[in-house]
Design a protein around this motif. Structure first.
Motif, PDB file in Angstrom:
ATOM      1  N   GLU A   1       0.845  -1.195   0.000  1.00 33.80           N
ATOM      2  CA  GLU A   1       0.000   0.000   0.000  1.00 33.80           C
ATOM      3  C   GLU A   1       0.879   1.243   0.000  1.00 33.80           C
ATOM      4  O   GLU A   1       1.735   1.416   0.865  1.00 33.80           O
ATOM      5  CB  GLU A   1      -0.920  -0.003   1.220  1.00 33.80           C
ATOM      6  N   LYS A   2       0.655   2.116  -0.974  1.00 27.66           N
ATOM      7  CA  LYS A   2       1.506   3.299  -1.157  1.00 27.66           C
ATOM      8  C   LYS A   2       0.651   4.498  -1.546  1.00 27.66           C
ATOM      9  O   LYS A   2      -0.490   4.356  -1.985  1.00 27.66           O
ATOM     10  CB  LYS A   2       2.521   3.060  -2.293  1.00 27.66           C
ATOM     11  N   SER A   3       1.247   5.672  -1.408  1.00 27.51           N
ATOM     12  CA  SER A   3       0.651   6.888  -1.953  1.00 27.51           C
ATOM     13  C   SER A   3       1.174   7.043  -3.377  1.00 27.51           C
ATOM     14  O   SER A   3       2.381   7.195  -3.586  1.00 27.51           O
ATOM     15  CB  SER A   3       1.046   8.096  -1.088  1.00 27.51           C
ATOM     16  N   ILE A   4       0.271   6.983  -4.346  1.00 31.39           N
ATOM     17  CA  ILE A   4       0.673   6.906  -5.753  1.00 31.39           C
ATOM     18  C   ILE A   4       0.243   8.170  -6.499  1.00 31.39           C
ATOM     19  O   ILE A   4      -0.929   8.562  -6.437  1.00 31.39           O
ATOM     20  CB  ILE A   4       0.040   5.659  -6.398  1.00 31.39           C
ATOM     21  N   PRO A   5       1.176   8.839  -7.191  1.00 29.96           N
ATOM     22  CA  PRO A   5       0.814  10.022  -7.982  1.00 29.96           C
ATOM     23  C   PRO A   5      -0.228   9.659  -9.040  1.00 29.96           C
ATOM     24  O   PRO A   5      -0.062   8.672  -9.765  1.00 29.96           O
ATOM     25  CB  PRO A   5       2.128  10.442  -8.635  1.00 29.96           C
ATOM     26  N   SER A   6      -1.307  10.461  -9.103  1.00 28.75           N
ATOM     27  CA  SER A   6      -2.364  10.149 -10.061  1.00 28.75           C
ATOM     28  C   SER A   6      -3.020  11.438 -10.537  1.00 28.75           C
ATOM     29  O   SER A   6      -2.689  12.532 -10.069  1.00 28.75           O
ATOM     30  CB  SER A   6      -3.417   9.239  -9.413  1.00 28.75           C
ATOM     31  N   ILE A   7      -3.989  11.297 -11.440  1.00 25.54           N
ATOM     32  CA  ILE A   7      -4.694  12.483 -11.952  1.00 25.54           C
ATOM     33  C   ILE A   7      -5.526  13.146 -10.858  1.00 25.54           C
ATOM     34  O   ILE A   7      -5.956  14.280 -11.011  1.00 25.54           O
ATOM     35  CB  ILE A   7      -5.593  12.111 -13.154  1.00 25.54           C
TER      36      ILE A   7
END
Length: 487
Positions: free
Chosen positions: A370-376
């Motif tokens: 589980e990670k913080s993922i760059p997204s739109i």
């Protein structure tokens, strides 16, 4: 631009592709289609076409379904599977050292470096191996490892009978796994530094794969409106990468029978260690790992265990090990029952690597990180799907553990200076202190202008691999720390 889709025909998403995405519940990747330019639509289609959707869907489903399934009960690794420092005799060490050098001389050892990660936690966007931990020499992790390979080659050449003349040592082949995020920078770093004295043709770079990042409901996360967010498939991606790149065949063609496999971020790693190789050959096992004793019950390291009575040896991550088990004491020794830490220093036979390359992919169980993922939508909480190098161990018909001294072989470089542990500063001190002990043991002396506990000396790997051959350089000499000792 590719040629499978004509950008002039992209007023709507290509119907066959949309139908395939619907089959796997991933049609949302086209959610922003009407807002995209013609070029962006083309890029999105190419991005999706490059994905092996049936395989990725299988991986996502199997990985989500495997979460929470009870694993087999664990037992400590039997003592018969472990070579401990205290039970190792000088005769055994010398025998294994000579056996290892002989195998190296014959070209039977390859070295496999896992180097797909960037140094983001170190505050750098460069590949971790480019990092300079602040030693007096200013050498990068890559250079330290390359020079240890050169030194082992030198020792192998010296090990043969002098009557044989200048024996030809088959260069130790170095396979370096990068990722799409580190590949170009790694190759350029080696080229710019002339391969640190190695022959360019004894180094082979290859890339691990990537896999889409997914949300908690298993849908692809979009990094931009026209690009799926992806991440490297973990250091366990090495098996599939070796298979798909044809490098397992390359190793066989070179006569390699054993692979020394390690992670890049260890400043004290003994690359191509002849002693470990000799032990591995004599033990006759398919896989082996160097281990250090766990420092305390809550230390955040994975530990080797046995899955049930007589079951396979595998690794349990610290987050998965029940605290009561982590604290259990062996009444006979007074030590932790689950004490053998995994520090990513492994040895495999080539035959076993071939078996794993087929088996791991077939089973397709990935770990969900589980990670913080760059997204739109800004940074989104989701999952990266990863396999780990130690996922191979349950496949091994036999596994042996080889204890090493932490202060001699394990100086991890993971976090930026200022963190509590595993920093460039802590790794540098471990190197300097170890080498200071080498110098003192061979009759050298140190002076220093700062407290001794904060300094030491650096011995070039080209002079000594593990403290050997230093008498001629050090005996009776005084060195002002910190400094580098070279020829």
């Amino acid at each position: 631009m590719g040629d499978s889709v004509d950008s002039n025909d992209l007023s709507i998403p290509p119907l066959p592709l949309l139908e395939r995405l619907k089959d796997y519940g991933q049609e949302d990747v086209f959610a922003c289609w009407n807002e995209l330019s013609a070029e962006e639509r083309h890029l999105l289609v190419k991005d999706i076409e490059a994905l092996d959707l049936p395989r990725i869907d299988r991986i996502i489903r199997c990985s989500f379904q495997s979460q929470g399934i009870p694993k087999a009960a664990i037992e400590p690794v039997p003592e018969s599977n472990v070579s401990t420092v205290e039970n190792r005799t000088m005769e055994e060490r010398e025998k294994w050292w000579k056996m290892g050098l002989k195998a190296i001389l014959e070209g039977k050892l390859g070295v496999l470096l896992l180097s797909g990660g960037q140094g983001t936690r170190l505050g750098s966007s460069d590949p971790k191996g480019c990092f300079n931990i602040g030693l007096p020499s200013g050498k990068s992790l890559f250079q330290l490892q390359a020079e240890r390979i050169l030194r082992v080659q030198m020792l192998a050449a010296q090990s043969v009978n002098e009557d044989a003349g200048s024996a030809r040592v088959t260069p130790i082949h170095w396979y370096i796994m990068t990722s799409p995020f580190t590949d170009e920078a790694t190759r350029k770093f080696f080229e710019n530094h002339k391969y640190f004295g190695l022959e360019a043709d004894q180094v082979t770079f290859f890339q691990q794969g990537t896999i889409p990042c997914v949300s908690r409901d298993g849908r692809f996360i979009m990094e931009t409106p026209y690009k799926v967010a992806k991440s490297p498939d973990g250091n366990g991606g090495v098996y599939l990468a070796l298979k798909s790149s044809g490098l397992l065949e390359d190793m066989a063609m070179r006569g390699i029978k054993y692979l020394d496999c390690y992670g890049v971020d260890n400043a004290l790693v003994r690359v191509a260690d002849p002693t470990f190789l000799g032990y591995f050959i004599e033990a006759g096992v398919a896989s082996a790992a160097k281990v250090v004793r766990k420092a305390y019950p809550q230390e955040k390291v994975g530990v080797f265990v046995q899955r049930g009575k007589g079951g396979p040896v595998s690794v349990v991550e610290y987050s998965e090990l029940d605290q009561s088990l982590a604290s259990e004491i062996n009444q006979g020794t007074g030590r932790l029952r689950y004490c053998w830490s995994n520090v990513c220093l492994h040895m495999f036979t080539l035959d076993f690597l071939n078996q794993v390359a087929n088996g791991l992919e077939k089973d397709s169980i990935y770990h969900l990180a589980e990670k913080s993922i760059p997204s739109i939508h800004g940074h989104t909480v989701g999952f990266k799907l990863e396999q780990f190098i130690f996922d191979a161990f349950p496949y091994a018909p036999s596994t042996a553990l080889f204890e090493v001294v932490r202060e001699e072989e394990f100086a991890p470089v993971k976090n930026a200076n200022g963190s509590n542990f595993d920093t460039p500063d802590s790794a540098r001190l471990l190197v300097l202190r170890l080498h200071a002990r080498w110098v003192a043991a061979t009759g050298g002396f140190l002076t220093h202008s700062v407290p001794l506990y904060a300094t030491g000396v650096e011995v070039s790997p080209l002079c000594s691999y593990a403290g050997e051959d230093l008498e001629a350089i050090c005996r009776g000499r005084t060195f002002h720390a910190p400094c580098e000792i070279t020829f």
